[in-house]
Design an enzyme around this catalytic site. Structure first.
Site, mmCIF file in Angstrom:
data_model
loop_
_atom_site.group_PDB
_atom_site.id
_atom_site.type_symbol
_atom_site.label_atom_id
_atom_site.label_comp_id
_atom_site.label_asym_id
_atom_site.label_seq_id
_atom_site.Cartn_x
_atom_site.Cartn_y
_atom_site.Cartn_z
ATOM 1 N N PRO A 2 0.825 -1.199 0.000
ATOM 2 C CA PRO A 2 0.000 0.000 0.000
ATOM 3 C C PRO A 2 0.869 1.262 0.000
ATOM 4 O O PRO A 2 1.817 1.372 0.769
ATOM 5 C CB PRO A 2 -0.795 -0.122 1.301
ATOM 6 C CG PRO A 2 -0.804 -1.576 1.621
ATOM 7 C CD PRO A 2 0.512 -2.092 1.122
ATOM 8 N N GLU A 3 0.545 2.202 -0.898
ATOM 9 C CA GLU A 3 1.282 3.451 -0.988
ATOM 10 C C GLU A 3 0.395 4.590 -0.494
ATOM 11 O O GLU A 3 -0.670 4.345 0.084
ATOM 12 C CB GLU A 3 1.763 3.653 -2.422
ATOM 13 C CG GLU A 3 2.712 2.537 -2.884
ATOM 14 C CD GLU A 3 3.250 2.731 -4.294
ATOM 15 O OE1 GLU A 3 3.132 3.847 -4.832
ATOM 16 O OE2 GLU A 3 3.781 1.760 -4.860
#
Length: 269
Positions: A2-3
């Site tokens: 996840p960014e």
């Protein structure tokens, strides 16, 4: 992993269920994550939630006595669920919320973390972080100044959290393509106009992804269990050997800094 858009999507998803409610207690089934779950979290009882914020890829839950600092790691997610829903094998931490809901942290690889901070100024996990990419501080002038004399390839340079936070592998590749800048170039070759364009492009790409609920490739889900839909808009990431949407040439990939970079040699200079 996840960014920034995925973490911001998660923050927005859980915020209405936490703010103006209490965390009744934490249920920690697996305390051995990337770092041990902080003892203050294990002992948590009846704490009202004042705000839900984000810094870089960290979720920040403000309580009267301190902060819950959460990181989703490589494969983690947080979801809002009914309190009675039985936990699964990889559901490591539950925060029981007043009103009959639970904030559940799931992480098959256990690379994430839940830490306690008395205040954010002294939180070791947040020290030495660069500016937020959606802030006014992050600009073409800032990028140009930081790039001077840098021989590092531009994509791993953009992924350095000391330069700017939250621009991970997906969004660095996508932003460089949209800005028409080759990832094979050194950061120090950026011109003023290219730096201005790149800063604006990064903001635009991240904002579009946030509006789409992030990018679901493998594990990421929004707080309501839905996938992120930005994957449908990806121009180069994960498309090795497929035709470029802009010119028709095949998308290429190379390893840069142990991460795969995707690009179009014809469009990006």
């Amino acid at each position: 992993m996840p960014e920034l858009p995925e973490i911001e999507t998660s923050r927005r998803g859980i915020e209405p269920y936490l703010v103006n409610h209490k965390i009744i207690k934490a249920i920690v089934r697996q305390p051995k994550l990337r770092w041990p779950v902080s003892p203050q979290i294990i002992a948590l009882e009846n704490q009202p939630v004042l705000s839900v914020q984000r810094r870089a890829k960290y979720l920040l839950i403000e309580l009267p006595d301190g902060w819950l600092v959460g990181h989703l790691g490589m494969s983690g997610s947080v979801r809002i669920l009914p309190e009675f829903l039985e936990a699964g094998k990889h559901d490591h931490v539950d925060f029981l919320i007043s009103g009959g809901k639970v904030l559940r942290y799931t992480d098959p690889r256990r690379f994430g973390a839940w830490l306690w901070a008395d205040d954010l100024e002294t939180c070791s996990a947040l020290k030495h972080l660069g500016p937020e990419p959606l802030s006014d501080e992050f600009s073409g002038a800032y990028l140009l100044k930081k790039s001077q004399g840098k021989k590092t390839l531009i994509k791993p340079w953009l992924m350095d959290n000391k330069l700017v936070v939250g621009v991970g592998n997906i969004y660095a590749s996508e932003s460089l393509f949209e800005a028409r800048i080759s990832p094979l170039r050194a950061a120090g070759t950026l011109t003023g106009s290219e730096a201005d364009n790149l800063a604006l492009t990064i903001k635009r790409v991240l904002q579009r992804s946030i509006e789409q609920g992030g990018t679901t490739l493998r594990d990421f889900l929004q707080a309501d269990g839905k996938p992120g839909y930005f994957a449908q808009e990806l121009q180069v990431y994960g498309r090795t050997g497929e035709p470029c949407h802009a010119c028709g040439e095949l998308i290429e990939s190379e390893k840069h800094g142990q991460r795969t970079t995707f690009f179009c040699r014809h469009c990006q200079r």
